[in-house]
Design a protein around this motif. Structure first.
Motif, PDB file in Angstrom:
ATOM      1  N   LEU A 293     -26.864   9.350 -15.073  1.00  0.00           N
ATOM      2  CA  LEU A 293     -26.829  10.663 -14.449  1.00  0.00           C
ATOM      3  C   LEU A 293     -24.843  10.337 -14.655  1.00  0.00           C
ATOM      4  CD1 LEU A 293     -29.107  11.532 -12.438  1.00  0.00           C
ATOM      5  CD2 LEU A 293     -29.180  11.932 -14.578  1.00  0.00           C
ATOM      6  N   GLY A 294     -24.627   9.839 -13.666  1.00  0.00           N
ATOM      7  CA  GLY A 294     -23.047  10.358 -13.035  1.00  0.00           C
ATOM      8  C   GLY A 294     -22.174  10.032 -14.365  1.00  0.00           C
ATOM      9  N   LEU A 295     -22.512   9.168 -15.686  1.00  0.00           N
ATOM     10  CA  LEU A 295     -22.109   8.804 -17.160  1.00  0.00           C
ATOM     11  C   LEU A 295     -22.105  10.667 -17.712  1.00  0.00           C
ATOM     12  CD1 LEU A 295     -20.419   7.434 -19.149  1.00  0.00           C
ATOM     13  CD2 LEU A 295     -22.430   6.190 -19.855  1.00  0.00           C
ATOM     14  N   PHE A 296     -23.195  10.748 -18.121  1.00  0.00           N
ATOM     15  CA  PHE A 296     -23.623  12.177 -18.495  1.00  0.00           C
ATOM     16  C   PHE A 296     -22.854  13.183 -17.688  1.00  0.00           C
ATOM     17  CE2 PHE A 296     -26.613  16.106 -18.301  1.00  0.00           C
ATOM     18  CZ  PHE A 296     -26.385  16.574 -20.005  1.00  0.00           C
ATOM     19  N   VAL A 297     -21.875  13.966 -16.664  1.00  0.00           N
ATOM     20  CA  VAL A 297     -21.450  14.349 -15.749  1.00  0.00           C
ATOM     21  C   VAL A 297     -20.236  14.293 -16.539  1.00  0.00           C
ATOM     22  CG1 VAL A 297     -20.687  15.360 -14.096  1.00  0.00           C
ATOM     23  CG2 VAL A 297     -22.581  14.486 -13.899  1.00  0.00           C
ATOM     24  N   ALA A 298     -19.618  13.442 -16.378  1.00  0.00           N
ATOM     25  CA  ALA A 298     -18.847  12.850 -17.116  1.00  0.00           C
ATOM     26  C   ALA A 298     -18.017  12.652 -18.552  1.00  0.00           C
ATOM     27  CB  ALA A 298     -17.883  11.363 -17.415  1.00  0.00           C
ATOM     28  N   VAL A 299     -19.354  12.776 -19.279  1.00  0.00           N
ATOM     29  CA  VAL A 299     -19.418  13.360 -20.449  1.00  0.00           C
ATOM     30  C   VAL A 299     -19.349  15.419 -21.313  1.00  0.00           C
ATOM     31  CG1 VAL A 299     -20.615  13.359 -22.586  1.00  0.00           C
ATOM     32  CG2 VAL A 299     -20.295  11.782 -21.561  1.00  0.00           C
ATOM     33  N   LEU A 300     -19.852  15.737 -19.695  1.00  0.00           N
ATOM     34  CA  LEU A 300     -20.137  17.314 -19.931  1.00  0.00           C
ATOM     35  C   LEU A 300     -18.173  17.190 -19.924  1.00  0.00           C
ATOM     36  CD1 LEU A 300     -23.331  17.561 -18.131  1.00  0.00           C
ATOM     37  CD2 LEU A 300     -23.054  18.159 -20.593  1.00  0.00           C
ATOM     38  N   VAL A 301     -17.937  17.044 -18.614  1.00  0.00           N
ATOM     39  CA  VAL A 301     -16.545  16.903 -17.766  1.00  0.00           C
ATOM     40  C   VAL A 301     -15.831  17.211 -18.845  1.00  0.00           C
ATOM     41  CG1 VAL A 301     -14.840  15.901 -16.338  1.00  0.00           C
ATOM     42  CG2 VAL A 301     -16.907  16.751 -15.530  1.00  0.00           C
ATOM     43  N   THR A 302     -15.509  15.721 -19.760  1.00  0.00           N
ATOM     44  CA  THR A 302     -14.242  15.737 -21.003  1.00  0.00           C
ATOM     45  C   THR A 302     -14.940  16.612 -22.028  1.00  0.00           C
ATOM     46  OG1 THR A 302     -16.101  14.271 -22.192  1.00  0.00           O
ATOM     47  CG2 THR A 302     -14.229  13.679 -20.807  1.00  0.00           C
TER      48      THR A 302
END
Length: 156
Positions: free
Chosen positions: A141-150
Motif C-alpha cells: 500500500l505504501g508503494l501504491f501511495v508513492a506511485v500516486l504521489v509521483t
C-alpha cells in the motif's frame, strides 16, 4: 531529483509485481496440491489460511505496478465528455483523495502490524505469526501511495 525518484519507484513497483506473481503461483500450487491430496484423504493443513495470506499479499503487491501501467478498470463514459482541462483537474483531485485515503490506510496497517507483533498473534491452523503478512500489505500500500504521489507531481 524527481526523475530519479520516479525511476526508483518504477523499479520497486516492477519488483513488487514479480512478488505478486510469485504469490499467485504459490496460491495455485497450494490449491492444486491440496485438491490432489484431498483425493487421497490427506489435505494440506492450513491450505485455506495460506491461500488467503498469499491472496492478500498478491493484491497489495500488484497495486503499484498496475497503477503505473494504467491497468485498472475505469468507467469514463461521463468523464470523457468533459473538456480536457476539466478532466486533468478531476484526475488530480481523484489522485489526491486516493493519496490521502491510502496514506491513512498504510499508516493504520503499519500500526496494526506492530500491534500484532507485540501481541505475538499467530494464525489459527499453522500457528505462524500474522504480522509479517500485514507488514507486507502495508509495504504494498505504501508503494501504491508513492506511485500516486509521483503521478500527481508529474501532472502538475
Amino acid at each position: 531529483m524527481m526523475p530519479a525518484i520516479s525511476r526508483t519507484v518504477t523499479k520497486v513497483s516492477t519488483f513488487s509485481a514479480w512478488l505478486s506473481s510469485i504469490c499467485l503461483l504459490g496460491m495455485m500450487g497450494v490449491t492444486c496440491i491440496d485438491v490432489t491430496l484431498r483425493f487421497f484423504r490427506h489435505p494440506i493443513p492450513g491450505a485455506f489460511e495460506t491461500v488467503g495470506f498469499l491472496g492478500a499479499l498478491m493484491v497489495a503487491f500488484a497495486l503499484a505496478d498496475t497503477t503505473l501501467k494504467g491497468g485498472h478498470i475505469a468507467v469514463e463514459f461521463l468523464v470523457e465528455k468533459l473538456h480536457s482541462g476539466v478532466r486533468k483537474w478531476l484526475d488530480r483531485i481523484t489522485t489526491l483523495v486516493l493519496i490521502l485515503l491510502f496514506g491513512l490506510l498504510t499508516l493504520r496497517m503499519g500500526g496494526y502490524a506492530l500491534e500484532l507483533k507485540e501481541a505475538a498473534e499467530v494464525s489459527m491452523t499453522l500457528k505462524m505469526p500474522v504480522w509479517p503478512v500485514v507488514a507486507g500489505i502495508c509495504g504494498g500500500l505504501g508503494l501504491f501511495v508513492a506511485v500516486l504521489v509521483t503521478r500527481l507531481t508529474r501532472s502538475v
